[in-house]
Design a protein around this motif. Structure first.
Motif, PDB file in Angstrom:
ATOM      1  N   GLN A   1      -9.710   5.362   3.176  1.00 38.55           N
ATOM      2  CA  GLN A   1      -9.938   5.031   4.582  1.00 38.55           C
ATOM      3  C   GLN A   1     -10.313   6.292   5.347  1.00 38.55           C
ATOM      4  O   GLN A   1      -9.733   7.359   5.136  1.00 38.55           O
TER       5      GLN A   1
ATOM      6  N   GLU B   1     -13.551   1.697   5.498  1.00 36.16           N
ATOM      7  CA  GLU B   1     -12.631   1.446   4.389  1.00 36.16           C
ATOM      8  C   GLU B   1     -13.400   1.046   3.133  1.00 36.16           C
ATOM      9  O   GLU B   1     -14.396   0.310   3.217  1.00 36.16           O
TER      10      GLU B   1
ATOM     11  N   GLU C   1     -12.485   0.072  -1.211  1.00 37.27           N
ATOM     12  CA  GLU C   1     -11.450  -0.114  -2.216  1.00 37.27           C
ATOM     13  C   GLU C   1     -12.033  -0.758  -3.461  1.00 37.27           C
ATOM     14  O   GLU C   1     -13.055  -1.457  -3.407  1.00 37.27           O
TER      15      GLU C   1
ATOM     16  N   SER D   1       0.850  -1.190   0.000  1.00 38.32           N
ATOM     17  CA  SER D   1       0.000   0.000   0.000  1.00 38.32           C
ATOM     18  C   SER D   1       0.888   1.243   0.000  1.00 38.32           C
ATOM     19  O   SER D   1       1.883   1.297   0.728  1.00 38.32           O
TER      20      SER D   1
ATOM     21  N   VAL E   1     -13.358   2.818  11.970  1.00 41.11           N
ATOM     22  CA  VAL E   1     -12.609   2.780  10.716  1.00 41.11           C
ATOM     23  C   VAL E   1     -13.558   2.381   9.588  1.00 41.11           C
ATOM     24  O   VAL E   1     -14.207   1.320   9.659  1.00 41.11           O
TER      25      VAL E   1
ATOM     26  N   GLY F   1      -7.655   2.442  -2.686  1.00 44.06           N
ATOM     27  CA  GLY F   1      -8.419   2.281  -1.464  1.00 44.06           C
ATOM     28  C   GLY F   1      -8.516   3.598  -0.721  1.00 44.06           C
ATOM     29  O   GLY F   1      -7.607   4.433  -0.781  1.00 44.06           O
TER      30      GLY F   1
ATOM     31  N   ARG G   1     -10.913   7.439   9.387  1.00 41.72           N
ATOM     32  CA  ARG G   1     -10.802   7.084  10.804  1.00 41.72           C
ATOM     33  C   ARG G   1     -11.395   8.202  11.659  1.00 41.72           C
ATOM     34  O   ARG G   1     -11.141   9.373  11.421  1.00 41.72           O
TER      35      ARG G   1
ATOM     36  N   LYS H   1      -2.959   0.352  -4.046  1.00 40.27           N
ATOM     37  CA  LYS H   1      -2.809  -0.942  -3.403  1.00 40.27           C
ATOM     38  C   LYS H   1      -2.482  -2.053  -4.394  1.00 40.27           C
ATOM     39  O   LYS H   1      -2.930  -2.035  -5.545  1.00 40.27           O
TER      40      LYS H   1
END
Length: 259
Positions: A128, A137, A139, A81, A135, A126, A130, A95
């Motif tokens: 993300q 995510e 992708e 990544s 979290v 991807g 937070r 990724k």
């Protein structure tokens, strides 16, 4: 499958809604007081996947781990990544990930006379987000080796819970695999059909998963990770003459240490 789909969509929306309300009430608090360590690492890992193919009980994947974690680049065995963008709690990364899938004739009698379906290497983007312990995510990855020429998109929501030196993360997710990907691994071509194996053209699929992972640094001076997931597969996959199940379990165990 429709009930499972509604359940997961409801659960993901509930997580997202709780995540949003938590953000408004806790805005401005520090997300994480400690930065993760950086440098080269080594270790070992093993993955076990309960297959849904007929006569093929499980797939075992040993993984010697040589990796690196930097400010933007992360290499963990065959998983790579690279962070392209970071803004507050939101990040975008490029990724690479192996796809451990497929079969050959020696794996089960059901595959006799069929062409090998190869594992592959996927690549894509991807994102993300937070916020405190949450979290989110997402992708999208495509087959880079031209085996299936397909693509898969995933969305997952997890929540981190710390108990002393142990970090637990329950997670739920949804994935969408296009018809090229599903048909490559679960379809039966006309020239592969027999009296007991009808030709089958698989369509795109929505699949679901729920699991929990554990991480702790208390063993042998390194980081130990253990995870287990339950997977539910679309009828496009479970109706294939190559399969006899509509769900399965996967697990992994790894240990790694920085040089």
């Amino acid at each position: 499958m429709d009930k499972i789909r509604r359940y997961f969509i409801t659960l993901l929306l509930a997580f997202a809604g709780f995540n949003s309300s938590t953000g408004h009430t806790q805005q401005g608090q520090s997300q994480n007081s400690q930065q993760p360590p950086q440098g080269f690492l080594y270790g070992v890992g093993i993955g076990i996947n309960q297959e849904i193919y007929r006569g093929y009980k499980r797939r075992t994947i040993p993984l010697p781990l040589i990796g690196y974690r930097g400010e933007k680049l992360s290499v963990y065995g065959p998983f790579v990544s690279y962070q392209l963008l970071q803004h507050a709690n939101f990040s975008v990364s490029a990724k690479l990930a192996p796809r451990f899938a497929g079969f050959d004739e020696s794996d089960s009698n059901v595959f006799a006379g069929m062409a090998k379906r190869k594992s592959s290497l996927d690549g894509g983007i991807g994102v993300q987000y937070r916020l405190q312990s949450w979290v989110v995510e997402a992708e999208t990855l495509v087959d880079l080796l031209g085996n299936s020429n397909g693509q898969e998109s995933k969305l997952a929501v997890g929540y981190n819970m710390r108990f002393g030196p142990v970090l637990l993360e329950p997670k739920v997710g949804i994935s969408y695999a296009d018809s090229k990907l599903v048909d490559y691994y679960y379809g039966v071509r006309l020239n592969e059909a027999t009296s007991s194996r009808m030709p089958y053209s698989a369509k795109s699929a929505f699949n679901y998963n729920a699991g929990i992972s554990l991480s702790t640094p208390v063993f042998f001076g390194g980081m130990t990770r253990l995870g287990i997931e339950h997977h539910w597969y679309d009828t496009s996959i479970s109706n294939s003459p190559l399969t006899d199940r509509d769900s399965g379990v996967s697990a992994f165990l790894s240990w790694s240490k920085f040089f």
